[in-house]
Design a protein around this motif. Sequence first.
Motif, PDB file in Angstrom:
ATOM      1  N   GLY A 329       0.777  -1.232   0.000  1.00 46.97           N
ATOM      2  CA  GLY A 329       0.000   0.000   0.000  1.00 46.97           C
ATOM      3  C   GLY A 329       0.803   1.274   0.000  1.00 46.97           C
ATOM      4  O   GLY A 329       0.260   2.342   0.312  1.00 46.97           O
ATOM      5  N   LEU A 330       2.075   1.212  -0.372  1.00 51.02           N
ATOM      6  CA  LEU A 330       2.914   2.412  -0.443  1.00 51.02           C
ATOM      7  C   LEU A 330       3.015   2.847  -1.906  1.00 51.02           C
ATOM      8  O   LEU A 330       3.264   2.019  -2.790  1.00 51.02           O
ATOM      9  CB  LEU A 330       4.301   2.103   0.109  1.00 51.02           C
ATOM     10  CG  LEU A 330       5.218   3.278   0.458  1.00 51.02           C
ATOM     11  CD1 LEU A 330       4.565   4.189   1.479  1.00 51.02           C
ATOM     12  CD2 LEU A 330       6.549   2.754   0.991  1.00 51.02           C
ATOM     13  N   LEU A 331       2.801   4.130  -2.164  1.00 55.72           N
ATOM     14  CA  LEU A 331       2.765   4.631  -3.537  1.00 55.72           C
ATOM     15  C   LEU A 331       3.622   5.883  -3.659  1.00 55.72           C
ATOM     16  O   LEU A 331       3.508   6.809  -2.850  1.00 55.72           O
ATOM     17  CB  LEU A 331       1.323   4.948  -3.936  1.00 55.72           C
ATOM     18  CG  LEU A 331       1.064   5.406  -5.376  1.00 55.72           C
ATOM     19  CD1 LEU A 331       1.484   4.344  -6.374  1.00 55.72           C
ATOM     20  CD2 LEU A 331      -0.417   5.746  -5.557  1.00 55.72           C
ATOM     21  N   VAL A 332       4.481   5.923  -4.677  1.00 54.78           N
ATOM     22  CA  VAL A 332       5.399   7.049  -4.895  1.00 54.78           C
ATOM     23  C   VAL A 332       5.106   7.716  -6.231  1.00 54.78           C
ATOM     24  O   VAL A 332       5.010   7.046  -7.268  1.00 54.78           O
ATOM     25  CB  VAL A 332       6.872   6.577  -4.869  1.00 54.78           C
ATOM     26  CG1 VAL A 332       7.811   7.700  -5.288  1.00 54.78           C
ATOM     27  CG2 VAL A 332       7.252   6.062  -3.483  1.00 54.78           C
ATOM     28  N   LEU A 333       4.946   9.052  -6.200  1.00 57.24           N
ATOM     29  CA  LEU A 333       4.972   9.846  -7.425  1.00 57.24           C
ATOM     30  C   LEU A 333       6.412  10.315  -7.624  1.00 57.24           C
ATOM     31  O   LEU A 333       6.940  11.048  -6.780  1.00 57.24           O
ATOM     32  CB  LEU A 333       4.066  11.069  -7.310  1.00 57.24           C
ATOM     33  CG  LEU A 333       2.571  10.907  -7.583  1.00 57.24           C
ATOM     34  CD1 LEU A 333       1.880  12.268  -7.507  1.00 57.24           C
ATOM     35  CD2 LEU A 333       2.310  10.287  -8.941  1.00 57.24           C
ATOM     36  N   PRO A 334       7.077   9.920  -8.699  1.00 59.51           N
ATOM     37  CA  PRO A 334       8.525  10.173  -8.830  1.00 59.51           C
ATOM     38  C   PRO A 334       8.872  11.543  -9.387  1.00 59.51           C
ATOM     39  O   PRO A 334       9.843  11.687 -10.126  1.00 59.51           O
ATOM     40  CB  PRO A 334       8.951   9.063  -9.794  1.00 59.51           C
ATOM     41  CG  PRO A 334       7.770   8.889 -10.696  1.00 59.51           C
ATOM     42  CD  PRO A 334       6.560   9.121  -9.821  1.00 59.51           C
ATOM     43  N   TYR A 335       8.130  12.574  -8.997  1.00 56.91           N
ATOM     44  CA  TYR A 335       8.335  13.902  -9.572  1.00 56.91           C
ATOM     45  C   TYR A 335       9.293  14.729  -8.713  1.00 56.91           C
ATOM     46  O   TYR A 335       9.042  15.898  -8.416  1.00 56.91           O
ATOM     47  CB  TYR A 335       6.995  14.634  -9.699  1.00 56.91           C
ATOM     48  CG  TYR A 335       5.936  13.904 -10.494  1.00 56.91           C
ATOM     49  CD1 TYR A 335       6.267  12.956 -11.456  1.00 56.91           C
ATOM     50  CD2 TYR A 335       4.583  14.189 -10.294  1.00 56.91           C
ATOM     51  CE1 TYR A 335       5.290  12.291 -12.181  1.00 56.91           C
ATOM     52  CE2 TYR A 335       3.600  13.547 -11.023  1.00 56.91           C
ATOM     53  CZ  TYR A 335       3.943  12.593 -11.965  1.00 56.91           C
ATOM     54  OH  TYR A 335       2.973  11.956 -12.685  1.00 56.91           O
ATOM     55  N   PHE A 336      10.417  14.152  -8.335  1.00 59.48           N
ATOM     56  CA  PHE A 336      11.342  14.801  -7.415  1.00 59.48           C
ATOM     57  C   PHE A 336      12.171  15.885  -8.101  1.00 59.48           C
ATOM     58  O   PHE A 336      12.890  16.625  -7.434  1.00 59.48           O
ATOM     59  CB  PHE A 336      12.270  13.758  -6.781  1.00 59.48           C
ATOM     60  CG  PHE A 336      11.597  12.910  -5.729  1.00 59.48           C
ATOM     61  CD1 PHE A 336      12.087  12.890  -4.430  1.00 59.48           C
ATOM     62  CD2 PHE A 336      10.483  12.133  -6.023  1.00 59.48           C
ATOM     63  CE1 PHE A 336      11.477  12.111  -3.450  1.00 59.48           C
ATOM     64  CE2 PHE A 336       9.869  11.353  -5.058  1.00 59.48           C
ATOM     65  CZ  PHE A 336      10.361  11.341  -3.765  1.00 59.48           C
ATOM     66  N   ALA A 337      12.109  15.982  -9.422  1.00 62.40           N
ATOM     67  CA  ALA A 337      12.779  17.043 -10.176  1.00 62.40           C
ATOM     68  C   ALA A 337      11.800  17.647 -11.173  1.00 62.40           C
ATOM     69  O   ALA A 337      12.150  17.959 -12.302  1.00 62.40           O
ATOM     70  CB  ALA A 337      14.009  16.500 -10.892  1.00 62.40           C
ATOM     71  N   GLY A 338      10.533  17.833 -10.725  1.00 61.96           N
ATOM     72  CA  GLY A 338       9.497  18.190 -11.677  1.00 61.96           C
ATOM     73  C   GLY A 338       9.229  16.988 -12.566  1.00 61.96           C
ATOM     74  O   GLY A 338       9.665  15.868 -12.278  1.00 61.96           O
ATOM     75  N   GLU A 339       8.502  17.182 -13.657  1.00 58.59           N
ATOM     76  CA  GLU A 339       8.275  16.072 -14.571  1.00 58.59           C
ATOM     77  C   GLU A 339       8.141  16.568 -15.997  1.00 58.59           C
ATOM     78  O   GLU A 339       7.630  17.666 -16.253  1.00 58.59           O
ATOM     79  CB  GLU A 339       7.020  15.275 -14.178  1.00 58.59           C
ATOM     80  CG  GLU A 339       6.809  14.003 -14.986  1.00 58.59           C
ATOM     81  CD  GLU A 339       8.004  13.051 -14.972  1.00 58.59           C
ATOM     82  OE1 GLU A 339       9.050  13.403 -15.559  1.00 58.59           O
ATOM     83  OE2 GLU A 339       7.886  11.958 -14.400  1.00 58.59           O
ATOM     84  N   ARG A 340       8.666  15.744 -16.896  1.00 60.46           N
ATOM     85  CA  ARG A 340       8.530  16.016 -18.328  1.00 60.46           C
ATOM     86  C   ARG A 340       7.257  15.322 -18.820  1.00 60.46           C
ATOM     87  O   ARG A 340       6.163  15.758 -18.488  1.00 60.46           O
ATOM     88  CB  ARG A 340       9.798  15.548 -19.056  1.00 60.46           C
ATOM     89  CG  ARG A 340      11.049  16.331 -18.634  1.00 60.46           C
ATOM     90  CD  ARG A 340      12.284  15.974 -19.452  1.00 60.46           C
ATOM     91  NE  ARG A 340      12.828  14.673 -19.103  1.00 60.46           N
ATOM     92  CZ  ARG A 340      13.850  14.096 -19.730  1.00 60.46           C
ATOM     93  NH1 ARG A 340      14.411  14.699 -20.755  1.00 60.46           N
ATOM     94  NH2 ARG A 340      14.314  12.925 -19.338  1.00 60.46           N
ATOM     95  N   SER A 341       7.377  14.262 -19.582  1.00 59.94           N
ATOM     96  CA  SER A 341       6.197  13.560 -20.088  1.00 59.94           C
ATOM     97  C   SER A 341       5.502  12.821 -18.938  1.00 59.94           C
ATOM     98  O   SER A 341       6.178  12.264 -18.073  1.00 59.94           O
ATOM     99  CB  SER A 341       6.608  12.543 -21.151  1.00 59.94           C
ATOM    100  OG  SER A 341       7.483  13.109 -22.098  1.00 59.94           O
ATOM    101  N   PRO A 342       4.179  12.745 -18.945  1.00 61.98           N
ATOM    102  CA  PRO A 342       3.274  13.406 -19.888  1.00 61.98           C
ATOM    103  C   PRO A 342       2.648  14.678 -19.326  1.00 61.98           C
ATOM    104  O   PRO A 342       1.779  15.263 -19.981  1.00 61.98           O
ATOM    105  CB  PRO A 342       2.196  12.339 -20.093  1.00 61.98           C
ATOM    106  CG  PRO A 342       2.072  11.714 -18.728  1.00 61.98           C
ATOM    107  CD  PRO A 342       3.457  11.750 -18.120  1.00 61.98           C
TER     108      PRO A 342
END
Length: 500
Positions: A329-342
């Motif tokens: 149940g652990l979830l990571v959004l990997p936007y640690f340097a902002g995000e490009r696509s999409p």
Amino acid sequence: MFLGIDIGTGSSKAVLVDRDGEIIDSAVVAHAVSLPKPGWAEFDAEEVWWAEVGLLSRELFSRNDAVDVAGVCVSGVGPALVVTDENHTPLRPAILYGIDTRAGAEIDELNHEIGEEVIFAECGKALSSQAVGPKLRWISNHEPEVFEKTARWFGCSSFIVAKLSGAYVQDHHTASQCDPLYDIRAGEWNEPRVKEIAGHIPMPRLAWSSDVVGEVTAQAAEFTGIPQGTPVCAGTVDAWAESFSAGIRKPGDLMLMYGSTLFFVLMLSEFRASDKLWTTAGIEKDSLTLAAGMSTSGSLTTWMQQLFGGVEFAELLAEAGEVPAGSEGLLVLPYFAGERSPIFDPDARGVIAGLTLRHSRGHLFRATYEGIAFGIRQIIDFLEAGGEPIERLVAVGGGTQARLWTQIVSDVTGRPQMVPTQTIGASYGDALLAAIGTGAVPPDTNWATDGTLIEPDQRNKEIYAELYGHYESLYPSTREHMHALARVQGRPKIQDSPEA
């Protein structure tokens, strides 16, 4: 033999290869990106990139006879921006690709001046932090004295080509990422946009990546050990050189590159465009690709390793391997340097959702792999929606050595991945381009051979489908908070008074 040199985000590599694709020798040197301000990502093109070309070449030729070198080709991080004087001396640090997000205001400025629809029609993609044009405008706006002195501008690979041969050229692929300066349909510089953005700076002549554009000069030969007169090819951006090394040559072939960032290159059968992706020229004449990139990948797992006190990767992988799929149940959004696509959001930020006192570092490390994999699935869905069916997925890059990671990606996406036998990367593709460009091998030569096939584990399909739904909804539901926190992070620090 043929010399391939690649300047990556985390290291530079060089390889000597014979005409049959057998590696004779290789060398590597690590380096780090300079992050002088929030949203900035730079390199010293002279003291890092060019210095490492000399270092690597001299190392190889200390063990091998340089007289046997029949051609050289270079790839590098991109699209990047290096501005120089007439002698090819950089006037400021090189500004990197989409992970450098300083030019947000300039993107808005150009969209307003030219029109978003016009830019999309001419370039095959929307302006984003990946584009070079806004970065050049940023220099004009914020460093006018540098802009006025600028006599040449380069990408990473074309800067090295200039240092080696004196040639002022840009390969078509790199040019097609210099939006809005290049007309993707015409395959030429877009003169009205050039005048609006580059002003007095002349444009480099265009060439295809394997074209021989010059010869190693006496000065470059003395510095590198590469024999004077050695043919120099135009080169290209590292991800496309890596795709070439992996045999991504036919429509429907997709390369997934596991590096410091994550990159996708899909070969097209005809012109296609999507506002979530990048349509670019390929590296072979008249070819086209659809591309995408995530801002973090290996850089995020390295950061996490450092966060855990520099524990060995093998230990973290072992701990993550003991954690069940879905990381409980652990979830990571990997936007640690902002995000490009999409999402193309420089102010996106990393999120760790569902964290409890029960979760260990093994849970967090696995959830990071899974979060990146969810991002991969999201982009693959957009690539296929762009109209080109994916026939074959080839995985390359240093991250493929972590079998747990590639298995998670196949489980999340439901797609098999082929890892080639030779995974040395972009420098290997450079050597092949040099061999083709000098006429030593036919243009259709392919050195790639199939290695390990990674099949999805159907037992994990249900849990990953459930978590993917949460992944897709987590960004929209937290975006306002991310942006507010990004504004806080961008504020000047308040210094404590001496009395405090």
